[in-house]
Design a protein around this motif. Structure first.
Motif, PDB file in Angstrom:
ATOM      1  N   GLN A  17       0.815  -1.211   0.000  1.00  0.00           N
ATOM      2  CA  GLN A  17       0.000   0.000   0.000  1.00  0.00           C
ATOM      3  C   GLN A  17       0.853   1.268   0.000  1.00  0.00           C
ATOM      4  O   GLN A  17       0.585   2.214   0.722  1.00  0.00           O
ATOM      5  CB  GLN A  17      -0.980  -0.013   1.183  1.00  0.00           C
ATOM      6  CG  GLN A  17      -1.964  -1.139   1.074  1.00  0.00           C
ATOM      7  CD  GLN A  17      -3.001  -1.118   2.171  1.00  0.00           C
ATOM      8  OE1 GLN A  17      -2.867  -0.426   3.165  1.00  0.00           O
ATOM      9  NE2 GLN A  17      -4.049  -1.898   1.986  1.00  0.00           N
ATOM     10  N   LYS A  18       1.867   1.276  -0.851  1.00  0.00           N
ATOM     11  CA  LYS A  18       2.709   2.457  -0.996  1.00  0.00           C
ATOM     12  C   LYS A  18       2.257   3.231  -2.227  1.00  0.00           C
ATOM     13  O   LYS A  18       1.889   2.646  -3.239  1.00  0.00           O
ATOM     14  CB  LYS A  18       4.176   2.071  -1.145  1.00  0.00           C
ATOM     15  CG  LYS A  18       4.774   1.503   0.114  1.00  0.00           C
ATOM     16  CD  LYS A  18       6.253   1.289  -0.051  1.00  0.00           C
ATOM     17  CE  LYS A  18       6.836   0.755   1.253  1.00  0.00           C
ATOM     18  NZ  LYS A  18       8.266   0.536   1.146  1.00  0.00           N
ATOM     19  N   THR A  19       2.293   4.528  -2.113  1.00  0.00           N
ATOM     20  CA  THR A  19       1.942   5.391  -3.240  1.00  0.00           C
ATOM     21  C   THR A  19       3.029   6.443  -3.421  1.00  0.00           C
ATOM     22  O   THR A  19       3.873   6.635  -2.556  1.00  0.00           O
ATOM     23  CB  THR A  19       0.602   6.104  -3.002  1.00  0.00           C
ATOM     24  OG1 THR A  19       0.708   6.907  -1.827  1.00  0.00           O
ATOM     25  CG2 THR A  19      -0.541   5.120  -2.856  1.00  0.00           C
ATOM     26  N   GLN A  20       2.980   7.085  -4.557  1.00  0.00           N
ATOM     27  CA  GLN A  20       3.862   8.219  -4.787  1.00  0.00           C
ATOM     28  C   GLN A  20       3.107   9.257  -5.596  1.00  0.00           C
ATOM     29  O   GLN A  20       2.153   8.936  -6.293  1.00  0.00           O
ATOM     30  CB  GLN A  20       5.144   7.823  -5.504  1.00  0.00           C
ATOM     31  CG  GLN A  20       4.972   7.469  -6.957  1.00  0.00           C
ATOM     32  CD  GLN A  20       6.290   7.095  -7.625  1.00  0.00           C
ATOM     33  OE1 GLN A  20       7.286   6.890  -6.977  1.00  0.00           O
ATOM     34  NE2 GLN A  20       6.271   7.005  -8.935  1.00  0.00           N
ATOM     35  N   THR A  21       3.529  10.496  -5.492  1.00  0.00           N
ATOM     36  CA  THR A  21       2.933  11.568  -6.264  1.00  0.00           C
ATOM     37  C   THR A  21       3.829  11.854  -7.452  1.00  0.00           C
ATOM     38  O   THR A  21       5.030  12.015  -7.299  1.00  0.00           O
ATOM     39  CB  THR A  21       2.782  12.834  -5.390  1.00  0.00           C
ATOM     40  OG1 THR A  21       1.967  12.518  -4.265  1.00  0.00           O
ATOM     41  CG2 THR A  21       2.129  13.951  -6.178  1.00  0.00           C
ATOM     42  N   VAL A  22       3.241  11.863  -8.631  1.00  0.00           N
ATOM     43  CA  VAL A  22       3.983  12.165  -9.854  1.00  0.00           C
ATOM     44  C   VAL A  22       3.323  13.369 -10.524  1.00  0.00           C
ATOM     45  O   VAL A  22       2.165  13.680 -10.269  1.00  0.00           O
ATOM     46  CB  VAL A  22       4.020  10.967 -10.825  1.00  0.00           C
ATOM     47  CG1 VAL A  22       4.762   9.794 -10.224  1.00  0.00           C
ATOM     48  CG2 VAL A  22       2.629  10.547 -11.236  1.00  0.00           C
ATOM     49  N   GLU A  23       4.078  14.033 -11.368  1.00  0.00           N
ATOM     50  CA  GLU A  23       3.525  15.145 -12.132  1.00  0.00           C
ATOM     51  C   GLU A  23       3.128  14.642 -13.506  1.00  0.00           C
ATOM     52  O   GLU A  23       3.809  13.811 -14.100  1.00  0.00           O
ATOM     53  CB  GLU A  23       4.549  16.263 -12.260  1.00  0.00           C
ATOM     54  CG  GLU A  23       4.835  16.940 -10.952  1.00  0.00           C
ATOM     55  CD  GLU A  23       5.823  18.082 -11.087  1.00  0.00           C
ATOM     56  OE1 GLU A  23       6.606  18.102 -12.055  1.00  0.00           O
ATOM     57  OE2 GLU A  23       5.801  18.954 -10.216  1.00  0.00           O
ATOM     58  N   THR A  24       2.007  15.141 -14.001  1.00  0.00           N
ATOM     59  CA  THR A  24       1.521  14.724 -15.307  1.00  0.00           C
ATOM     60  C   THR A  24       0.990  15.931 -16.061  1.00  0.00           C
ATOM     61  O   THR A  24       0.699  16.968 -15.466  1.00  0.00           O
ATOM     62  CB  THR A  24       0.435  13.632 -15.156  1.00  0.00           C
ATOM     63  OG1 THR A  24       0.118  13.106 -16.423  1.00  0.00           O
ATOM     64  CG2 THR A  24      -0.799  14.163 -14.477  1.00  0.00           C
ATOM     65  N   LEU A  25       0.882  15.811 -17.352  1.00  0.00           N
ATOM     66  CA  LEU A  25       0.376  16.874 -18.207  1.00  0.00           C
ATOM     67  C   LEU A  25      -1.125  16.691 -18.367  1.00  0.00           C
ATOM     68  O   LEU A  25      -1.596  15.599 -18.669  1.00  0.00           O
ATOM     69  CB  LEU A  25       1.069  16.780 -19.572  1.00  0.00           C
ATOM     70  CG  LEU A  25       0.778  17.887 -20.571  1.00  0.00           C
ATOM     71  CD1 LEU A  25       1.400  19.192 -20.109  1.00  0.00           C
ATOM     72  CD2 LEU A  25       1.325  17.500 -21.929  1.00  0.00           C
ATOM     73  N   ARG A  26      -1.871  17.765 -18.144  1.00  0.00           N
ATOM     74  CA  ARG A  26      -3.329  17.706 -18.275  1.00  0.00           C
ATOM     75  C   ARG A  26      -3.837  18.841 -19.149  1.00  0.00           C
ATOM     76  O   ARG A  26      -3.295  19.936 -19.137  1.00  0.00           O
ATOM     77  CB  ARG A  26      -4.006  17.835 -16.900  1.00  0.00           C
ATOM     78  CG  ARG A  26      -3.826  16.627 -16.030  1.00  0.00           C
ATOM     79  CD  ARG A  26      -4.705  15.487 -16.512  1.00  0.00           C
ATOM     80  NE  ARG A  26      -4.630  14.395 -15.590  1.00  0.00           N
ATOM     81  CZ  ARG A  26      -4.209  13.189 -15.912  1.00  0.00           C
ATOM     82  NH1 ARG A  26      -3.829  12.915 -17.132  1.00  0.00           N
ATOM     83  NH2 ARG A  26      -4.180  12.228 -15.022  1.00  0.00           N
ATOM     84  N   ALA A  27      -4.905  18.571 -19.869  1.00  0.00           N
ATOM     85  CA  ALA A  27      -5.606  19.590 -20.647  1.00  0.00           C
ATOM     86  C   ALA A  27      -6.747  20.127 -19.788  1.00  0.00           C
ATOM     87  O   ALA A  27      -7.360  19.386 -19.019  1.00  0.00           O
ATOM     88  CB  ALA A  27      -6.168  18.976 -21.921  1.00  0.00           C
ATOM     89  N   TYR A  28      -7.016  21.429 -19.913  1.00  0.00           N
ATOM     90  CA  TYR A  28      -8.162  22.006 -19.208  1.00  0.00           C
ATOM     91  C   TYR A  28      -9.467  21.513 -19.829  1.00  0.00           C
ATOM     92  O   TYR A  28      -9.536  21.232 -21.018  1.00  0.00           O
ATOM     93  CB  TYR A  28      -8.118  23.536 -19.255  1.00  0.00           C
ATOM     94  CG  TYR A  28      -7.295  24.145 -18.147  1.00  0.00           C
ATOM     95  CD1 TYR A  28      -7.722  24.072 -16.826  1.00  0.00           C
ATOM     96  CD2 TYR A  28      -6.094  24.759 -18.424  1.00  0.00           C
ATOM     97  CE1 TYR A  28      -6.961  24.606 -15.810  1.00  0.00           C
ATOM     98  CE2 TYR A  28      -5.323  25.308 -17.403  1.00  0.00           C
ATOM     99  CZ  TYR A  28      -5.765  25.226 -16.103  1.00  0.00           C
ATOM    100  OH  TYR A  28      -5.018  25.759 -15.092  1.00  0.00           O
ATOM    101  N   TYR A  29     -10.529  21.465 -19.013  1.00  0.00           N
ATOM    102  CA  TYR A  29     -11.854  21.024 -19.458  1.00  0.00           C
ATOM    103  C   TYR A  29     -12.491  22.013 -20.417  1.00  0.00           C
ATOM    104  O   TYR A  29     -13.357  21.675 -21.192  1.00  0.00           O
ATOM    105  CB  TYR A  29     -12.838  20.942 -18.277  1.00  0.00           C
ATOM    106  CG  TYR A  29     -12.535  19.933 -17.241  1.00  0.00           C
ATOM    107  CD1 TYR A  29     -13.004  18.641 -17.369  1.00  0.00           C
ATOM    108  CD2 TYR A  29     -11.807  20.265 -16.108  1.00  0.00           C
ATOM    109  CE1 TYR A  29     -12.756  17.700 -16.398  1.00  0.00           C
ATOM    110  CE2 TYR A  29     -11.555  19.328 -15.134  1.00  0.00           C
ATOM    111  CZ  TYR A  29     -12.030  18.052 -15.268  1.00  0.00           C
ATOM    112  OH  TYR A  29     -11.786  17.128 -14.311  1.00  0.00           O
ATOM    113  N   GLU A  30     -12.128  23.269 -20.274  1.00  0.00           N
ATOM    114  CA  GLU A  30     -12.759  24.312 -21.067  1.00  0.00           C
ATOM    115  C   GLU A  30     -11.691  25.182 -21.704  1.00  0.00           C
ATOM    116  O   GLU A  30     -10.526  25.115 -21.327  1.00  0.00           O
ATOM    117  CB  GLU A  30     -13.675  25.157 -20.188  1.00  0.00           C
ATOM    118  CG  GLU A  30     -12.953  25.763 -18.999  1.00  0.00           C
ATOM    119  CD  GLU A  30     -13.903  26.340 -17.965  1.00  0.00           C
ATOM    120  OE1 GLU A  30     -15.115  26.114 -18.075  1.00  0.00           O
ATOM    121  OE2 GLU A  30     -13.429  27.016 -17.067  1.00  0.00           O
ATOM    122  N   ILE A  31     -12.089  25.986 -22.635  1.00  0.00           N
ATOM    123  CA  ILE A  31     -11.134  26.885 -23.266  1.00  0.00           C
ATOM    124  C   ILE A  31     -10.791  27.969 -22.254  1.00  0.00           C
ATOM    125  O   ILE A  31     -11.666  28.681 -21.771  1.00  0.00           O
ATOM    126  CB  ILE A  31     -11.705  27.489 -24.554  1.00  0.00           C
ATOM    127  CG1 ILE A  31     -11.931  26.382 -25.583  1.00  0.00           C
ATOM    128  CG2 ILE A  31     -10.782  28.561 -25.097  1.00  0.00           C
ATOM    129  CD1 ILE A  31     -12.509  26.846 -26.879  1.00  0.00           C
TER     130      ILE A  31
END
Length: 133
Positions: free
Chosen positions: A105-119
């Protein structure tokens, strides 16, 4: 003293990712999608797999996961990827909690690229600037 550079920019990266975003300020970037298509890529384990690839103006190709495909669809108001050609969207860096070891039950936080939901206002400005040229 070193300048502000994301460590992944120093790696050999074949695809567009969060590492291209500015480290300062909002960490957002307006990009233009040139086209989207299905392609076969070689993953980090050396295996071939199908992927949805966006060609992004002045950037490396972007592997679109389901989350970003859904968000782009919402932002641009169309599920048809042909309608995305030539459109501007805003992307940002998001911290994502991921499981590393389900047994322990180990986790880590990673950074990812996301697109916004709206313009976003930035995307709208880029679109208006491009249209006025």
């Amino acid at each position: 003293m070193s300048e502000n550079i994301h460590w992944r920019k120093l790696q050999n990266n074949d695809f567009f990712g969060e590492y291209v975003l500015p480290l300062e300020g909002t960490g957002e970037m307006v990009i233009r999608i040139l086209n989207v298509e299905k392609s076969v890529i070689t993953n980090s384990e050396g295996k071939k797999e199908d992927a949805t690839i966006a060609t992004v103006e002045n950037q490396k190709p972007w592997i679109l996961n389901n989350i970003n495909q859904r968000r782009i669809s919402m932002a641009l108001g169309s599920s048809n990827v042909a309608d995305w050609d030539g459109k501007y969207i805003t992307v940002y860096r998001e911290k994502w909690l991921t499981a590393v070891d389900l047994i322990k039950q180990k986790t880590q936080t990673v950074e990812t690229l996301r697109a916004y939901y709206e313009i976003s206002p930035e995307s709208e400005k880029a679109l208006l600037d491009a249209a006025s040229k």
